[in-house]
Design an enzyme around this catalytic site. Structure first.
Site, PDB file in Angstrom:
ATOM      1  N   GLY A 146      -7.098 -16.930 -10.114  1.00  0.00           N
ATOM      2  CA  GLY A 146      -7.802 -15.688 -10.404  1.00  0.00           C
ATOM      3  C   GLY A 146      -6.900 -14.652 -11.054  1.00  0.00           C
ATOM      4  N   THR A 147      -5.664 -14.598 -10.626  1.00  0.00           N
ATOM      5  CA  THR A 147      -4.735 -13.605 -11.182  1.00  0.00           C
ATOM      6  C   THR A 147      -4.517 -13.864 -12.667  1.00  0.00           C
ATOM      7  OG1 THR A 147      -3.651 -13.356  -9.052  1.00  0.00           O
ATOM      8  CG2 THR A 147      -2.395 -12.654 -10.986  1.00  0.00           C
ATOM      9  N   ASN A 164     -13.171  -7.722  -2.391  1.00  0.00           N
ATOM     10  CA  ASN A 164     -12.476  -8.628  -1.476  1.00  0.00           C
ATOM     11  C   ASN A 164     -12.106  -7.990  -0.144  1.00  0.00           C
ATOM     12  OD1 ASN A 164     -10.784  -7.345  -3.608  1.00  0.00           O
ATOM     13  ND2 ASN A 164      -9.136  -7.987  -2.261  1.00  0.00           N
ATOM     14  N   SER A 172     -11.457 -18.407  -9.038  1.00  0.00           N
ATOM     15  CA  SER A 172     -10.304 -19.040  -8.387  1.00  0.00           C
ATOM     16  C   SER A 172     -10.802 -20.135  -7.452  1.00  0.00           C
ATOM     17  CB  SER A 172      -9.547 -17.969  -7.594  1.00  0.00           C
ATOM     18  OG  SER A 172      -8.507 -18.559  -6.866  1.00  0.00           O
ATOM     19  N   CYS A 213       1.308  -4.756   2.700  1.00  0.00           N
ATOM     20  CA  CYS A 213       2.628  -4.456   3.262  1.00  0.00           C
ATOM     21  C   CYS A 213       3.634  -4.450   2.121  1.00  0.00           C
ATOM     22  CB  CYS A 213       2.995  -5.571   4.235  1.00  0.00           C
ATOM     23  SG  CYS A 213       3.786  -4.959   5.694  1.00  0.00           S
TER      24      CYS A 213
HETATM   25  N1  PLP Z   1      -9.427 -11.191  -7.503  1.00  0.00           N
HETATM   26  C1  PLP Z   1      -9.884 -11.077  -6.255  1.00  0.00           C
HETATM   27  C2  PLP Z   1     -11.103 -10.235  -6.005  1.00  0.00           C
HETATM   28  C3  PLP Z   1      -9.244 -11.717  -5.197  1.00  0.00           C
HETATM   29  O1  PLP Z   1      -9.713 -11.578  -3.948  1.00  0.00           O
HETATM   30  C4  PLP Z   1      -8.100 -12.494  -5.478  1.00  0.00           C
HETATM   31  C5  PLP Z   1      -7.351 -13.146  -4.382  1.00  0.00           C
HETATM   32  O2  PLP Z   1      -7.141 -12.560  -3.341  1.00  0.00           O
HETATM   33  C6  PLP Z   1      -7.666 -12.606  -6.809  1.00  0.00           C
HETATM   34  C7  PLP Z   1      -8.356 -11.942  -7.795  1.00  0.00           C
HETATM   35  C8  PLP Z   1      -6.477 -13.437  -7.162  1.00  0.00           C
HETATM   36  O3  PLP Z   1      -6.792 -14.810  -7.170  1.00  0.00           O
HETATM   37  P1  PLP Z   1      -5.651 -15.909  -7.082  1.00  0.00           P
HETATM   38  O4  PLP Z   1      -5.136 -15.898  -5.680  1.00  0.00           O
HETATM   39  O5  PLP Z   1      -6.325 -17.196  -7.437  1.00  0.00           O
HETATM   40  O6  PLP Z   1      -4.619 -15.552  -8.080  1.00  0.00           O
END
Ligand code: PLP
Length: 471
Positions: free
Chosen positions: A78-79, A191, A239, A420
């Protein structure tokens, strides 16, 4: 000594890999399990087998979100998907002269994940204006706030936001040197508190001003219906590990014809949009996890929201200073209402016309107004709704970190709404943006359920918190 049973309640951080997913991945990793370990771009048998598996995985993803296979690009998570899209879409806008006439803008929200907020900071350094919309206390970005921000960015004569939105032409007007807003990026599901944004209305507003609409859909995929055609959005990030797939695998959707400047350059894999040898086993695992999630989506959404509601009721009944950050029960969850809140009609086709009236869309600038608007102020027709699997708590007089450690000792894994950093506990930017006072945000806990969560997990959490808060 007998081992304390574990109760894992942090699926929003990562879901355990499903055993069926591991089985599906093995043939694409090493010899004893199959001969699909080749490079998917090679011309001999091992490569061709890998290519076929990759294509099949792409098809599963595409069908799940209402896209075509060439619109799905595999990434490392996702990142990366968020970074690639935010950088790639705004770079394409600039390359097409979007920046020539005036300072370009990107509009997003203050409750986005850091994987969106950090690349936005880069755009700012590069001279783009970035505006972050507030969310209301219930976690919703108001369409009126977006409409006002778009209007303030400089309306282009003849392209009223809602006029173009209602035409259903999507992003056809983009990009133009006259458009000052390059991109609007609003997450599908938050999230930390689980709020579901009114994406079809927000996207329609963005399109009305010639902007591309992107959504971080990491937390919603597999849990609730998410269809890019019905929502009429241009780009989205996903993701695998949030739904029982492998960590380090993700994908993005990019609508055909959307100008995009790839950021990962090299061998031209993934239709030139993301170079690098593809993680075939990862893509296969992602597709398997998604297929399993979709097959049980409705039943799980109901089961998990029932568990969540029972948990909320029992925690409040402890009378131990526990407050719900937002009350997802009040939204009266059903899979249908959640789908409707995302602008996705189940089984029937959905009108492209946004539910906000032009008058409201041109209303007062709520972007600059403190976040006090009640959820009821949402666009008419929008059902405020939340993810079925997530509950955010505020526990007065306690710090998240010590609560997490005490719960861990009792065998329960949960997380906080706080990040943190360098030893100090900063309250979560999401909770702060919702207007939760700093002291209250310091005692935040996030409970998130998933496919293997049981009643026993809920009982264990309630019992452990009861003990801890009594001390
Ligand atoms: N976007 C949201 C809303 C998320 O909750 C997360 C992960 O916590 C990410 C992006 C990042 O995804 P990844 O862990 O696959 O890089």
């Amino acid at each position: 000594m007998p081992k304390t049973p574990r109760h894992y309640l942090d699926y929003a951080a990562s879901a355990p890999l499903r055993p069926e997913v591991l089985d599906a991945m093995l043939p694409w990793l090493c010899g004893p399990y199959g001969d699909g370990y080749g490079n998917a771009n090679s011309l001999y048998r091992e490569g061709k087998a890998a290519r076929q598996a990759l294509d099949e995985a792409r098809l599963v993803l595409a069908q799940a979100i209402g896209a075509t296979p060439p619109e799905v690009v595999f990434t490392s998570g996702g990142t990366e998907s968020n970074n690639a899209l935010i950088a790639g879409l705004s770079a394409a806008w600039r390359e097409r002269g979007g920046h020539a006439r005036q300072t370009g803008r990107v509009i997003s929200s203050a409750i986005e994940h850091h994987a969106v907020l950090e690349p936005l900071k880069h755009l700012k350094r590069d001279g783009l204006k970035v505006e972050l919309l507030r969310a209301d206390r219930q976690g919703f970005v108001q369409p009126e706030a977006l409409a006002a921000a778009l209007a303030a960015a400089g309306a282009v004569a003849g392209t009223g936001a809602l006029a173009a939105a209602g035409s259903g032409t999507g992003a056809a007007a983009w990009p133009g040197a006259g458009h000052s807003v390059a991109l609007v990026s609003i997450m599908a599901a938050n999230n930390e508190v689980g709020s579901l944004q009114d994406l079809s209305v927000l996207a329609a507003l963005a399109h009305g001003q010639g902007a591309i609409f992107h959504s971080d859909a990491v937390q919603i995929l597999g849990k609730l219906p998410f269809d890019v055609q019905q929502l009429n959005i241009d780009a989205a990030s996903f993701s695998a590990h949030k739904l029982g797939g492998p960590k380090g695998v993700g994908a993005f959707y990019l609508r055909t014809g959307t100008p995009f400047s790839p950021q990962a350059l090299g061998g031209g894999q993934e239709m030139g949009r993301r170079s690098g040898t593809q993680n075939v086993a990862g893509a296969v695992g992602f597709a398997r996890a998604l297929a399993l999630s979709l097959a049980e989506q409705q039943a799980q959404a109901k089961r998990l929201s029932d568990l969540r509601d029972r948990l909320a009721g029992e925690l409040l009944a402890l009378d131990a200073g526990i407050e719900l950050t937002v009350d997802p029960r009040a939204a009266g969850f059903t899979a249908e209402t959640a789908a409707a809140s995302q602008g996705v009609a189940q089984g029937t086709s959905q009108s492209a016309t946004p539910s906000a009236s032009p008058a409201t869309a041109r209303g007062a600038n709520q972007a600059a107004t403190p976040n006090t608007a009640p959820a009821a102020a949402q666009a008419p027709g929008h059902q405020p709704s939340y993810l079925p699997n997530l509950l955010s708590l505020l526990i007065a007089g306690h710090e998240s970190e010590s609560l997490i450690m005490a719960l861990d000792k009792a065998g329960v894994a949960v997380s906080s709404g706080s990040a943190c950093s360098t030893g100090s506990l900063d309250p979560s930017h999401v909770l702060t943006a919702l207007g939760v006072p700093r002291r209250a945000a310091e005692g935040a806990l996030r409970i998130s359920l998933g496919y293997a969560s049981t009643s026993a997990d809920i009982d264990a959490l309630v019992a452990a918190l009861k003990q801890i808060l009594r001390r």
